[in-house]
Design a protein around this motif. Structure first.
Motif, PDB file in Angstrom:
ATOM      1  N   LEU A  43       0.971  -1.313  -0.023  1.00 53.49           N
ATOM      2  CA  LEU A  43       0.079   0.047   0.006  1.00 53.49           C
ATOM      3  C   LEU A  43       0.873   1.337  -0.056  1.00 53.49           C
ATOM      4  CD1 LEU A  43      -2.551  -1.402   2.492  1.00 53.49           C
ATOM      5  CD2 LEU A  43      -2.988  -0.607   0.290  1.00 53.49           C
ATOM      6  N   PRO A  44       1.646   1.360  -1.055  1.00 48.55           N
ATOM      7  CA  PRO A  44       2.570   2.490  -1.110  1.00 48.55           C
ATOM      8  C   PRO A  44       2.263   3.764  -0.979  1.00 48.55           C
ATOM      9  CG  PRO A  44       2.453   1.634  -3.309  1.00 48.55           C
ATOM     10  CD  PRO A  44       1.683   0.625  -2.392  1.00 48.55           C
ATOM     11  N   GLY A  45       1.036   3.997  -1.422  1.00 50.45           N
ATOM     12  CA  GLY A  45       0.375   5.562  -1.437  1.00 50.45           C
ATOM     13  C   GLY A  45       0.077   5.854  -0.092  1.00 50.45           C
ATOM     14  N   GLN A  46      -0.389   4.814   0.773  1.00 45.10           N
ATOM     15  CA  GLN A  46      -0.927   4.753   2.281  1.00 45.10           C
ATOM     16  C   GLN A  46       0.165   5.348   3.333  1.00 45.10           C
ATOM     17  OE1 GLN A  46      -2.560   2.850  -0.175  1.00 45.10           O
ATOM     18  NE2 GLN A  46      -3.317   4.862  -0.343  1.00 45.10           N
ATOM     19  N   CYS A  47       1.333   4.470   3.094  1.00 47.84           N
ATOM     20  CA  CYS A  47       2.052   4.485   4.207  1.00 47.84           C
ATOM     21  C   CYS A  47       3.673   3.976   3.834  1.00 47.84           C
ATOM     22  CB  CYS A  47       1.877   3.303   5.429  1.00 47.84           C
ATOM     23  SG  CYS A  47       1.970   1.436   4.285  1.00 47.84           S
ATOM     24  N   GLY A  48       4.613   4.169   4.671  1.00 55.96           N
ATOM     25  CA  GLY A  48       6.107   4.268   4.154  1.00 55.96           C
ATOM     26  C   GLY A  48       7.019   4.494   5.299  1.00 55.96           C
ATOM     27  N   VAL A  49       8.280   4.157   5.151  1.00 56.47           N
ATOM     28  CA  VAL A  49       9.206   4.532   5.826  1.00 56.47           C
ATOM     29  C   VAL A  49       9.308   5.987   6.184  1.00 56.47           C
ATOM     30  CG1 VAL A  49      11.820   4.830   6.017  1.00 56.47           C
ATOM     31  CG2 VAL A  49      10.948   2.663   5.063  1.00 56.47           C
ATOM     32  N   GLY A  50       8.831   7.140   5.159  1.00 58.12           N
ATOM     33  CA  GLY A  50       8.861   8.333   5.332  1.00 58.12           C
ATOM     34  C   GLY A  50       7.445   8.742   6.013  1.00 58.12           C
ATOM     35  N   GLY A  51       6.829   7.720   6.613  1.00 59.00           N
ATOM     36  CA  GLY A  51       5.677   8.387   7.363  1.00 59.00           C
ATOM     37  C   GLY A  51       5.590   8.270   8.819  1.00 59.00           C
ATOM     38  N   ASP A  52       4.614   8.107   9.394  1.00 63.13           N
ATOM     39  CA  ASP A  52       4.484   8.034  10.914  1.00 63.13           C
ATOM     40  C   ASP A  52       3.625   7.007  11.473  1.00 63.13           C
ATOM     41  OD1 ASP A  52       5.510  10.539  11.107  1.00 63.13           O
ATOM     42  OD2 ASP A  52       3.612  11.803  11.474  1.00 63.13           O
ATOM     43  N   ALA A  53       3.707   6.683  12.662  1.00 65.74           N
ATOM     44  CA  ALA A  53       2.880   5.450  13.160  1.00 65.74           C
ATOM     45  C   ALA A  53       2.585   5.525  14.558  1.00 65.74           C
ATOM     46  CB  ALA A  53       3.837   4.268  12.946  1.00 65.74           C
ATOM     47  N   PHE A  54       1.527   5.096  15.066  1.00 66.60           N
ATOM     48  CA  PHE A  54       1.201   4.975  16.333  1.00 66.60           C
ATOM     49  C   PHE A  54       0.573   3.670  16.673  1.00 66.60           C
ATOM     50  CE2 PHE A  54       0.511   9.235  15.044  1.00 66.60           C
ATOM     51  CZ  PHE A  54       0.890  10.022  16.377  1.00 66.60           C
ATOM     52  N   ALA A  55       0.902   3.104  17.909  1.00 72.72           N
ATOM     53  CA  ALA A  55       0.519   1.836  18.113  1.00 72.72           C
ATOM     54  C   ALA A  55       0.128   1.836  19.657  1.00 72.72           C
ATOM     55  CB  ALA A  55       1.717   0.673  17.811  1.00 72.72           C
ATOM     56  N   LEU A  56      -0.512   0.316  19.939  1.00 68.32           N
ATOM     57  CA  LEU A  56      -0.984   0.333  21.251  1.00 68.32           C
ATOM     58  C   LEU A  56      -0.328  -1.253  21.407  1.00 68.32           C
ATOM     59  CD1 LEU A  56      -4.372   1.397  22.095  1.00 68.32           C
ATOM     60  CD2 LEU A  56      -2.465   2.446  22.978  1.00 68.32           C
ATOM     61  N   LEU A  57       0.106  -1.827  22.641  1.00 67.51           N
ATOM     62  CA  LEU A  57       0.464  -3.171  22.945  1.00 67.51           C
ATOM     63  C   LEU A  57      -0.180  -3.473  24.087  1.00 67.51           C
ATOM     64  CD1 LEU A  57       2.167  -5.743  23.018  1.00 67.51           C
ATOM     65  CD2 LEU A  57       4.084  -4.145  23.750  1.00 67.51           C
ATOM     66  N   ARG A  58      -1.005  -4.675  24.098  1.00 63.70           N
ATOM     67  CA  ARG A  58      -1.585  -5.185  25.524  1.00 63.70           C
ATOM     68  C   ARG A  58      -0.499  -6.347  25.544  1.00 63.70           C
ATOM     69  NH1 ARG A  58      -3.533  -9.726  27.686  1.00 63.70           N
ATOM     70  NH2 ARG A  58      -5.068  -9.307  29.488  1.00 63.70           N
ATOM     71  N   ARG A  59       0.109  -6.401  26.920  1.00 65.60           N
ATOM     72  CA  ARG A  59       0.992  -7.470  27.278  1.00 65.60           C
ATOM     73  C   ARG A  59       0.011  -8.581  28.096  1.00 65.60           C
ATOM     74  NH1 ARG A  59       4.969  -2.865  28.994  1.00 65.60           N
ATOM     75  NH2 ARG A  59       6.546  -3.173  27.325  1.00 65.60           N
ATOM     76  N   PRO A  60       0.624  -9.823  28.077  1.00 64.63           N
ATOM     77  CA  PRO A  60      -0.139 -10.807  28.572  1.00 64.63           C
ATOM     78  C   PRO A  60      -0.346 -10.505  30.071  1.00 64.63           C
ATOM     79  CG  PRO A  60       1.732 -11.587  27.376  1.00 64.63           C
ATOM     80  CD  PRO A  60       2.026 -10.248  27.260  1.00 64.63           C
ATOM     81  N   ASP A  61       0.271  -9.747  30.679  1.00 70.52           N
ATOM     82  CA  ASP A  61      -0.365  -9.633  32.060  1.00 70.52           C
ATOM     83  C   ASP A  61      -1.173  -8.409  32.108  1.00 70.52           C
ATOM     84  OD1 ASP A  61       1.035  -6.963  31.348  1.00 70.52           O
ATOM     85  OD2 ASP A  61       2.651  -7.227  33.151  1.00 70.52           O
ATOM     86  N   GLY A  62      -1.718  -7.920  31.059  1.00 74.10           N
ATOM     87  CA  GLY A  62      -2.949  -7.001  31.070  1.00 74.10           C
ATOM     88  C   GLY A  62      -2.503  -5.557  30.940  1.00 74.10           C
TER      89      GLY A  62
END
Length: 525
Positions: A43-62
């Motif tokens: 999806l080269p028009g939508q994202c790339g190395v030159g873009g931004d990112a946000f993420a959430l991680l839920r760990r097994p301990d909650g």
């Protein structure tokens, strides 16, 4: 449906890369990192190395943690810099539109927080796809056609997306050999984009083109560490969101205004849509008036007192005032979700801002740069989101997870879609928690969108409530009668590409779905 793990994305090759990691014994973090890199090719028009990112991680301990890969504009980019050039807004295209890309820094931090495989191993399939060429989809071809002139003007984008001067046919391989070499380099040292040779090359090229980057803002953007998620309540569940500069707080604000109301109204009735749409209008007005990087005005908006005040105004039909006119444009984004058998979950969203971002590349690297500064920063005197050095422009990207009172994972999801994101994610939460929808029903539900939001390029456009026709003629007519300027978009025309993975409470099975509005798929192991 699956018991051992699941992934979802907006492209089959992306989902396949993630599920293969799970099949090989990797966890949800590993899968999400592999999918993010494959997204850059698929999806080269939508994202790339030159873009931004946000993420959430839920760990097994909650525990739920967030990752914010959002970059600064140039150190020399004070408001007067743009005004001295006769500009009334930060440009939407070209070098002056660029913010430092934060995606690689966010992914590196996510990797350090829970991956079990090296980036070199996880990104190997994406590197091979870049070297050999991934097949052009109908969406990518349409994106290239729409932006052909701008892509032709940059040597890097022209060579990749217009080989021989022609738009690739659907099914033709898009080869990105320079990007393959860059990915190999970054897999070994992600920091090279911020303090190494790649950073020097990017800063030099942008400075030569007139963007006043110093290089120090690149080094600072590379310093991403896990932080606390932003958490609110809806229907007795904890909803975790990405904090500012992500607009995740807007989802929680809308949820607060809608909690207990949408559950009592018939699903997607005119009255339910009316209430949710007006809640979105308040959220956008509050974002415009009170929010910017380093400004904590949003915190007060989530207090019970302010939520109750907004609910009272909603009930009375007293809506915020419009702002001055602007000219609208369209954005583009994509996302991934991964859950493993240990209850670890990742919701990740990344973007170049507009389709192909600023439509400029870092020479010799294959890296297409974002236009987040142009999209997200205002040229308005004294505004909390006025363009300024070391101030991140406000974002449209947000990701969410839902856990119960025992900390158990219940749902993970997200959707691309510019200022539609915070509205559609609120709608997804209502479908899932108010009405018990499964993931397929939630992502495929008829969609409605308040426009404009508060992107810099859309401020002051005439108010519209954009609705898919599947809401039904009676509902649309009733909405018009309630005072909305209804604009229909076709049965599936709202845009976005929602993804949801849920845990079935009775069986413990994973249920997943990808939005039929795009080419995605959910796959389990």
């Amino acid at each position: 449906m699956s018991a051992g793990g699941m992934v979802a994305s907006s492209h089959p090759a992306v989902s396949l890369s993630g599920v293969r990691v799970l099949q090989d014994g990797g966890n949800a973090v590993d899968a999400a990192l592999a999918m993010a890199a494959m997204s850059w090719l698929a999806l080269p028009g939508q994202c790339g190395v030159g873009g931004d990112a946000f993420a959430l991680l839920r760990r097994p301990d909650g525990a739920v943690v967030s990752f914010s890969g959002s970059g600064y504009g140039p150190d020399g980019g004070a408001a007067d810099f743009y005004r001295a050039r006769g500009l009334t807004a930060v440009p939407m295209e070209g070098p002056l539109a660029v913010a430092v890309p934060g995606a690689v820094a966010a992914l590196a931090a996510l990797h350090g927080a829970g991956a079990t495989r090296s980036l070199a191993e996880l990104w190997a399939p994406a590197i091979a796809a870049a070297q050999g060429g991934l097949r052009c989809t109908a969406k990518t071809r349409a994106d290239i056609l729409e932006h052909r002139d701008a892509l032709a003007a940059d040597p890097g984008t022209s060579a990749v997306f217009l080989p021989g001067g022609a738009v690739p046919a659907v099914g033709a391989p898009i080869v990105q050999a320079e990007l393959a070499a860059t990915l190999r380099r970054l897999a070994g040292d992600p920091g090279d984009l911020y303090t190494g040779e790649l950073a020097e090359r990017a800063v030099s090229a942008l400075a030569a083109a007139g963007a006043p980057f110093s290089g120090m803002e690149w080094a600072e953007t590379g310093k991403v560490v896990p932080g606390p998620a932003l958490t609110g309540r809806y229907r007795g569940m904890d909803v975790h969101q990405t904090p500012p500069p992500s607009p995740g707080w807007m989802v929680l604000q809308q949820a607060g205004m809608c909690d207990g109301t949408l559950a009592e109204l018939p699903w997607l009735s005119a009255e339910a849509v009316h209430w949710a749409a007006d809640a979105a209008r308040f959220a956008f007005a509050d974002r415009l008036a009170r929010c910017g990087d380093g400004d904590d005005g949003w915190r007060e908006l989530l207090t019970p007192r302010e939520i109750a005040a907004r609910r009272a105004l909603l009930a009375a039909g007293r809506l915020p005032d419009p702002v001055a006119p602007a000219v609208p444009a369209a954005g583009d984004t994509t996302s991934v979700v991964a859950v493993d058998g240990d209850g670890r979950a990742v919701s990740l969203i990344h973007s170049l801002a507009f389709t192909f971002g600023a439509r400029v590349t870092v020479p010799g690297t294959g890296v297409v740069l974002n236009n987040r500064l142009g999209r997200g920063a205002y040229l308005r005197d004294g505004h909390p989101n006025e363009v300024a050095p070391r101030r991140r422009p406000l974002h449209t990207l947000n990701a969410w997870l839902v856990t119960d009172d025992a900390g158990r994972l219940r749902h993970a999801g997200n959707t691309p879609g510019g200022d539609g994101q915070v509205q559609w994610n609120t709608q997804l939460l209502s479908h899932l928690l108010d009405h018990g929808a499964d993931p397929a029903r939630a992502v495929g539900a008829p969609r409605f969108t308040v426009h404009p939001g508060s992107d810099a390029d859309t401020l002051g456009s005439p108010y519209e409530l954009r609705c898919e026709t599947r809401l039904g003629r009676r509902t649309l007519a009733r909405l018009a009668g309630l005072g909305h300027e209804v604009r229909t978009q076709g049965a599936w025309g709202a845009g976005g590409s929602a993804l949801v993975i849920s845990i079935d409470e009775e069986s413990g099975a994973l249920l997943g779905a990808a939005d039929p509005r795009q080419d995605g798929v959910a796959l389990g192991v």
